[in-house]
Write a protein that holds these residues in place. Structure first.
Motif, mmCIF file in Angstrom:
data_model
loop_
_atom_site.group_PDB
_atom_site.id
_atom_site.type_symbol
_atom_site.label_atom_id
_atom_site.label_comp_id
_atom_site.label_asym_id
_atom_site.label_seq_id
_atom_site.Cartn_x
_atom_site.Cartn_y
_atom_site.Cartn_z
ATOM 1 N N SER A 114 0.847 -1.189 0.000
ATOM 2 C CA SER A 114 0.000 0.000 0.000
ATOM 3 C C SER A 114 0.888 1.246 0.000
ATOM 4 C CB SER A 114 -0.892 0.015 1.242
ATOM 5 O OG SER A 114 -0.110 0.279 2.391
ATOM 6 N N VAL A 115 0.277 2.396 -0.287
ATOM 7 C CA VAL A 115 1.024 3.653 -0.290
ATOM 8 C C VAL A 115 1.646 3.907 1.073
ATOM 9 C CG1 VAL A 115 0.850 6.160 -0.549
ATOM 10 C CG2 VAL A 115 -0.436 4.659 -2.083
ATOM 11 N N ARG A 116 0.853 3.718 2.122
ATOM 12 C CA ARG A 116 1.342 3.997 3.472
ATOM 13 C C ARG A 116 2.455 3.039 3.862
ATOM 14 N NH1 ARG A 116 -2.782 6.082 8.061
ATOM 15 N NH2 ARG A 116 -1.264 6.750 9.605
ATOM 16 N N GLN A 117 2.326 1.777 3.445
ATOM 17 C CA GLN A 117 3.363 0.795 3.743
ATOM 18 C C GLN A 117 4.648 1.136 2.998
ATOM 19 O OE1 GLN A 117 2.155 -3.156 2.748
ATOM 20 N NE2 GLN A 117 3.843 -4.150 3.835
ATOM 21 N N PHE A 118 4.514 1.568 1.740
ATOM 22 C CA PHE A 118 5.696 1.926 0.958
ATOM 23 C C PHE A 118 6.401 3.153 1.557
ATOM 24 C CE2 PHE A 118 7.573 4.370 -2.614
ATOM 25 C CZ PHE A 118 8.579 3.467 -2.948
ATOM 26 N N LYS A 119 5.610 4.109 2.090
ATOM 27 C CA LYS A 119 6.194 5.315 2.668
ATOM 28 C C LYS A 119 6.846 5.037 4.019
ATOM 29 C CE LYS A 119 4.695 8.437 -0.387
ATOM 30 N NZ LYS A 119 5.594 9.339 -1.149
ATOM 31 N N HIS A 120 6.529 3.899 4.639
ATOM 32 C CA HIS A 120 7.074 3.579 5.961
ATOM 33 C C HIS A 120 8.592 3.516 5.905
ATOM 34 C CE1 HIS A 120 7.340 2.006 9.957
ATOM 35 N NE2 HIS A 120 7.872 0.870 9.568
ATOM 36 N N GLN A 121 9.231 4.195 6.849
ATOM 37 C CA GLN A 121 10.682 4.365 6.808
ATOM 38 C C GLN A 121 11.437 3.030 6.879
ATOM 39 O OE1 GLN A 121 12.071 7.092 9.752
ATOM 40 N NE2 GLN A 121 14.143 7.204 8.941
ATOM 41 N N GLY A 122 10.894 2.038 7.586
ATOM 42 C CA GLY A 122 11.624 0.797 7.782
ATOM 43 C C GLY A 122 11.315 -0.285 6.769
ATOM 44 N N LEU A 123 10.709 0.062 5.625
ATOM 45 C CA LEU A 123 10.275 -0.956 4.669
ATOM 46 C C LEU A 123 11.442 -1.794 4.146
ATOM 47 C CD1 LEU A 123 8.151 -2.293 2.832
ATOM 48 C CD2 LEU A 123 8.606 -0.485 1.161
ATOM 49 N N GLU B 47 0.483 2.240 -10.030
ATOM 50 C CA GLU B 47 1.147 3.165 -10.947
ATOM 51 C C GLU B 47 1.275 4.556 -10.348
ATOM 52 O OE1 GLU B 47 0.855 4.416 -15.661
ATOM 53 O OE2 GLU B 47 -0.864 3.498 -14.676
ATOM 54 N N SER B 48 0.271 5.002 -9.556
ATOM 55 C CA SER B 48 0.326 6.342 -8.969
ATOM 56 C C SER B 48 1.478 6.480 -7.990
ATOM 57 C CB SER B 48 -0.992 6.662 -8.249
ATOM 58 O OG SER B 48 -1.229 5.730 -7.205
ATOM 59 N N MET B 49 1.845 5.375 -7.332
ATOM 60 C CA MET B 49 2.958 5.433 -6.393
ATOM 61 C C MET B 49 4.262 5.698 -7.119
ATOM 62 S SD MET B 49 1.742 2.269 -3.979
ATOM 63 C CE MET B 49 3.248 2.109 -3.065
ATOM 64 N N PHE B 50 4.406 5.182 -8.322
ATOM 65 C CA PHE B 50 5.605 5.461 -9.108
ATOM 66 C C PHE B 50 5.609 6.910 -9.579
ATOM 67 C CE2 PHE B 50 5.726 0.892 -9.231
ATOM 68 C CZ PHE B 50 7.069 0.579 -9.336
ATOM 69 N N MET B 51 4.460 7.380 -10.023
ATOM 70 C CA MET B 51 4.391 8.727 -10.584
ATOM 71 C C MET B 51 4.576 9.800 -9.524
ATOM 72 S SD MET B 51 1.415 8.486 -13.457
ATOM 73 C CE MET B 51 0.129 8.086 -12.293
ATOM 74 N N ASP B 52 4.123 9.532 -8.275
ATOM 75 C CA ASP B 52 4.218 10.532 -7.223
ATOM 76 C C ASP B 52 5.511 10.435 -6.426
ATOM 77 O OD1 ASP B 52 1.737 11.389 -7.939
ATOM 78 O OD2 ASP B 52 0.670 10.230 -6.419
ATOM 79 N N SER B 53 6.393 9.520 -6.786
ATOM 80 C CA SER B 53 7.573 9.274 -5.967
ATOM 81 C C SER B 53 8.485 10.481 -5.908
ATOM 82 C CB SER B 53 8.358 8.079 -6.515
ATOM 83 O OG SER B 53 7.666 6.879 -6.263
ATOM 84 N N ALA B 54 8.885 10.820 -4.675
ATOM 85 C CA ALA B 54 9.902 11.835 -4.457
ATOM 86 C C ALA B 54 11.270 11.173 -4.563
ATOM 87 C CB ALA B 54 9.705 12.468 -3.073
ATOM 88 N N THR B 55 12.325 11.979 -4.431
ATOM 89 C CA THR B 55 13.685 11.444 -4.561
ATOM 90 C C THR B 55 13.937 10.328 -3.563
ATOM 91 O OG1 THR B 55 14.463 13.598 -5.317
ATOM 92 C CG2 THR B 55 16.123 12.062 -4.487
ATOM 93 N N SER B 56 13.458 10.506 -2.329
ATOM 94 C CA SER B 56 13.677 9.474 -1.308
ATOM 95 C C SER B 56 12.988 8.170 -1.680
ATOM 96 C CB SER B 56 13.162 9.970 0.042
ATOM 97 O OG SER B 56 11.776 10.278 -0.034
ATOM 98 N N ASP B 57 11.829 8.267 -2.350
ATOM 99 C CA ASP B 57 11.105 7.065 -2.753
ATOM 100 C C ASP B 57 11.818 6.355 -3.899
ATOM 101 O OD1 ASP B 57 9.216 7.635 -0.862
ATOM 102 O OD2 ASP B 57 7.920 8.718 -2.226
#
Length: 681
Positions: free
Chosen positions: A519-528, A552-562
Motif C-alpha cells: 500500500s502507499v502507506r506501507q511503501f512510505k514507511h521508513q523501515g520498509l 502506478e500512482s505510487m511510481f508517478m508521485d515518488s519523491a527522490t527518497s522514494d
C-alpha cells in the motif's frame, strides 16, 4: 508520544487509553490516579503532554491544575472535566492550560487533534516566554527612571534611566509639581498613587501611555514612601512586556500560521452564537472542512509549500462568509465555520458550494500550481432542538460521509450517520485485535505462464476471518487499515507469511514466485527496506521468488527518497511490478528511470476484450510497450477464452483470472501445484 494521564476513574481511564491507542500507533501512556502520583511521575519523566482530571482523591478544582503546573510549567496540560465544570475548565484554558476537553463528548480523532494543537501552542508560548524572560533580565540589570518628590507632589531629584529613553530631560521635572510636569490624565492618577503611598506607607502603582516623539509608549510608575519627607517614583518602560502580552493573547486565541481564530476562540464564538440564537430563535450552521489531497501535496512538495497553501486556503474560505460569521483553523488541514442567522438549510448549502468552488480553482504557491478540494460536513442548531455541545462532532461525522461519497462535496448531518459511524468504529476496534487473534488469512491466485500453462507465480491476497461475520472481503476493511495506520503492521505480517509459505513450496520442489501488494502507506514507511531484507533472511526464500507490487500512482508521485527506496529494494534481488498499469494519467517517462520488472494490465481493460476497440488498443499498446522495454507482462481478470486468445496472440506472458483459477487457500493451492499443468477452458 509520551502521555501522562491523570484520572482516578478507572472506566474513564480505560476509555481514554483505548481512544489513544486507536489513533496513535506509537505512544507511551503513563497513568496516575492521584495528584501526588502525577507529580512524582512528572519529576522523573519528560512527558510530551498531560491529560488532567480536575477532581482527584487528593485535590479538587483549579488547585489541581496549578499545583501540577508549578512542577511542570513547560509541559502542555489539557484539562478534562464534565459538563458541570466546563466554565472552570475554560477559565483555566485562558489562564495557563493549553486546552480543555469535556469527557464523554470526544472520540479518538478529536482527542488527537486537541493534543497535537496543545503541544503546538505550548511550544510557541515557551518561545515567547523565553523572549520575555530575556527582556525582563535586561530590565532588572539596568536601573529604571527614578524620581524623588516631596509629600505635596513636587519633584526634587531625577535620576535618568539607562534602559529606556523618555526624550524628556531631567530639568523638565525638577522644581515642578506633578500637574505642572505631566499631562492632566496621567497627573491625576499619579497624585492618587502619591497620596496612597503617603497615607498607607505601601506601594501604589498605575500604568499609562504617553505620546512621545518616537511614538506611543507604555509605562508603569510605582510610588513608595522613601522617608518622612520624600516619596520615590520608579518609572519603568513596559512597552515590550505589553507587546509580549498581546502576542500571548493572540497565541491563545489565534492560529499562528493563518491568523484565523483557533479551536479555543472558535468554541467561544460558537457558544456566543448559540446564546444569541437562544434569545432570537435564529438558526446557526456549523461546518467542518477537511482538505482533499493535502497530504499528498505536503509529502511531495514539502511542508513549506503546504503551510503557504493553508494560508491561501484560509483566505479563500474567509472571503466566502460574512463578517458576522466565524472561520477557524482547527489544526492540520481542518477548518471550521459558524454561520449565524441562517434562515433555511439551503443558506448553509449555498455557502458550502461557494467554498468548494473557491477551493477548486488552482493555487499558485511559489513555482508550483497545485489543486485541492474540500469535503464539508454541516449540522444545524435550532434553539430547543439537539445537543448544543456536540455540534462540531456532528459536523465532523457528516464530513467523513462527504469523503466517502467521493470527496469535494458537502453533506448535512443526519442521525443515521451516527449508526454508520458507530459500525465503522466497531469494525475498526475489531481490526485492531485481529492481528493478535490470528484472524487474518492469506489466499493466493495463480498466475499462469502462457507458454506451457504452468503455475509459476501467485498473487497474495488478504482475507479477514471474522469470528462473527465470517470471511470478510478486502473492500470492507482495507480502507480502514489504511486510515488507522494498521496497514503497516498488517502488511508486514502479510509479507512475512507469504515469504514463509513461498519457502515451503520451494522446499517441496514446486517453487513459485510470490507477489505481494504494497500500500502507499506501507511503501512510505521508513523501515520498509529493512523489513523486507529481514523477512527474506528469516524465511530463507530466494529473493528472486518475491515480487512487490505497487500501484502506478505510487511510481508517478515518488519523491527522490522514494526513488532511492525502490533502488534499495531492487538491490535485495526482488522484482518490482506496476499494478493496474494504464490507469494513471501521467507521462510514461518514469518507466525508463525506475527499476521495474513487470507490468500488470488492469482488469478494467481486459474485461471487454476483444469486443471494445478502445480496450483492444490500450491492451495491445501496453503489451507492445512491455515487449519493447523487456518487461514481463501479466493480464489480470482473464475470465473467458476470447480474452485469453486475444492476449496470447499479442504475446502476453502471464494470465491471472477466474478462467484458470479463483483465489485459493493454501491447502487447495497445494493440490493444484502438485497436479502440474492446468488445461485451458
Amino acid at each position: 508520544m509520551k502521555i501522562l494521564l491523570v484520572e482516578d476513574n478507572q472506566g474513564d481511564a480505560r476509555l481514554l487509553d483505548i481512544m489513544l491507542r486507536e489513533v496513535l500507533s506509537a505512544c507511551t501512556l503513563t497513568h496516575a490516579d492521584t495528584l501526588a502520583k502525577a507529580i512524582s511521575h512528572a519529576c522523573l519523566v519528560q512527558f510530551d503532554i498531560i491529560l488532567l482530571d480536575l477532581s482527584l482523591p487528593d485535590s479538587q478544582g483549579s488547585g489541581t491544575f496549578w499545583r501540577l503546573h508549578e512542577v511542570v510549567s513547560d509541559v502542555p496540560i489539557v484539562v478534562m472535566t464534565g459538563h458541570d465544570d466546563e466554565v472552570l475548565a475554560n477559565e483555566l484554558a485562558q489562564a495557563g492550560a493549553q486546552d480543555y476537553l469535556v469527557k464523554g463528548s470526544v472520540d479518538g480523532r478529536w482527542l488527537l487533534r486537541v493534543m497535537r494543537y496543545a503541544i503546538e501552542r505550548k511550544r510557541a508560548e515557551l518561545q515567547l516566554r523565553q523572549s520575555e524572560a530575556k527582556v525582563r533580565a535586561l530590565y532588572e540589570a539596568v536601573p529604571d527612571l527614578l524620581l524623588f518628590l516631596d509629600l505635596e507632589g513636587r519633584f526634587l531629584e531625577c535620576k535618568p534611566a539607562k534602559d529606556f529613553q523618555t526624550h524628556i530631560e531631567p530639568e523638565h521635572f525638577l522644581g515642578k509639581t506633578i500637574h505642572e510636569a505631566l499631562p492632566q490624565g496621567v497627573a491625576d492618577q499619579a497624585m492618587l498613587c502619591l497620596e496612597k503611598a503617603v497615607v498607607g506607607k505601601g506601594i501604589a502603582s498605575f500604568e499609562y501611555q504617553m505620546t512621545l516623539p518616537q511614538g506611543i509608549s507604555n509605562y508603569e510608575s510605582r510610588f513608595i514612601r522613601a522617608s518622612e519627607e520624600q516619596v520615590l517614583c520608579i518609572v519603568r518602560d513596559i512597552s515590550e512586556s505589553k507587546r509580549t502580552q498581546q502576542q500571548l493573547h493572540f497565541l491563545a486565541h489565534y492560529d499562528t500560521l493563518t491568523g484565523l481564530p483557533n479551536r479555543l476562540l472558535f468554541n467561544e464564538s460558537l457558544h456566543q452564537a448559540q446564546t444569541h440564537a437562544n434569545r432570537t430563535s435564529d438558526t446557526i450552521a456549523v461546518m467542518f472542512i477537511d482538505l482533499d489531497r493535502f497530504k499528498n501535496i505536503n509529502d511531495t512538495l514539502g511542508h513549506g509549500i503546504g503551510d503557504k497553501l493553508l494560508q491561501q486556503v484560509g483566505n479563500r474560505i474567509a472571503l466566502c462568509i460574512r463578517e458576522s460569521d466565524t472561520v477557524a483553523r482547527m489544526g492540520g488541514d481542518e477548518f471550521a465555520v459558524v454561520l449565524v442567522d441562517v434562515r433555511e438549510e439551503s443558506d448553509a448549502a449555498i455557502v458550502a458550494e461557494k467554498i468548494i468552488d473557491a477551493l477548486r480553482l488552482p493555487f499558485v504557491v511559489g513555482d508550483h500550481e497545485v489543486f485541492v478540494g474540500a469535503s464539508i460536513g454541516i449540522t444545524l442548531y435550532r434553539p430547543g432542538h439537539g445537543d448544543r455541545d456536540v455540534l462540531l462532532e456532528k459536523a465532523d461525522v457528516a464530513m467523513y460521509h462527504a469523503k466517502e461519497r467521493g470527496r469535494n462535496n458537502y453533506q448535512f448531518y443526519s442521525s443515521e450517520m451516527d449508526a454508520v459511524a458507530y459500525e465503522r468504529l466497531v469494525m475498526e476496534n475489531h481490526l485492531r485485535h485481529a492481528l493478535d487473534r490470528n484472524e487474518f488469512i492469506l489466499y493466493y491466485q495463480p498466475q499462469i505462464a502462457v507458454e506451457g500453462g504452468n503455475v509459476t507465480a501467485v498473487e497474495t491476497l488478504l482475507r479477514w476471518q471474522h469470528p462473527e461475520r465470517g470471511l470478510v472481503a478486502p473492500g470492507e476493511f482495507i480502507s480502514l487499515l489504511e486510515e488507522s495506520g494498521l496497514i503497516v503492521p498488517v502488511g508486514k505480517w502479510v509479507l512475512k507469511t507469504a515469504c514463509q509459505q513461498g519457502r515451503v513450496w520451494y522446499d517441496a520442489g514446486t517453487p513459485v514466485r510470490v507477489a505481494v501488494n504494497l500500500s502507499v502507506r506501507q511503501f512510505k514507511h521508513q523501515g520498509l527496506v529493512d523489513d523486507v531484507a529481514e523477512i527474506l533472511a528469516e524465511s530463507g526464500l530466494p529473493p528472486e521468488l518475491l515480487e512487490l507490487e505497487l500501484t502506478e500512482s505510487m511510481f508517478m508521485d515518488s519523491a527522490t527518497s522514494d526513488v532511492n527506496k525502490l533502488t534499495q529494494l531492487k538491490a535485495l534481488g526482488v522484482s518490482l511490478a506496476i499494478d493496474d498499469f494504464g490507469t494513471g494519467a501521467s507521462s510514461l517517462a518514469y518507466l525508463k528511470d525506475f527499476p521495474v520488472d513487470t507490468l500488470k494490465i488492469c482488469q478494467s481493460f481486459v474485461l471487454n476484450l476483444p469486443h471494445n476497440n478502445d480496450d483492444n488498443a490500450i491492451a495491445s499498446a501496453v503489451l507492445g510497450l512491455a515487449q519493447a522495454m523487456n518487461f514481463t507482462s501479466i493480464a489480470e481478470g482473464v475470465e473467458n477464452a476470447q480474452q485469453a486468445d486475444f492476449l496470447r496472440e499479442r504475446r502476453c506472458d502471464y494470465f491471472q483470472g477466474y478462467l484458470f483459477s479463483k483465489p485459493l487457500p493454501v491447502e487447495e493451492l497445494d493440490l493444484l501445484l502438485s497436479g502440474g499443468k492446468l488445461q485451458d477452458s
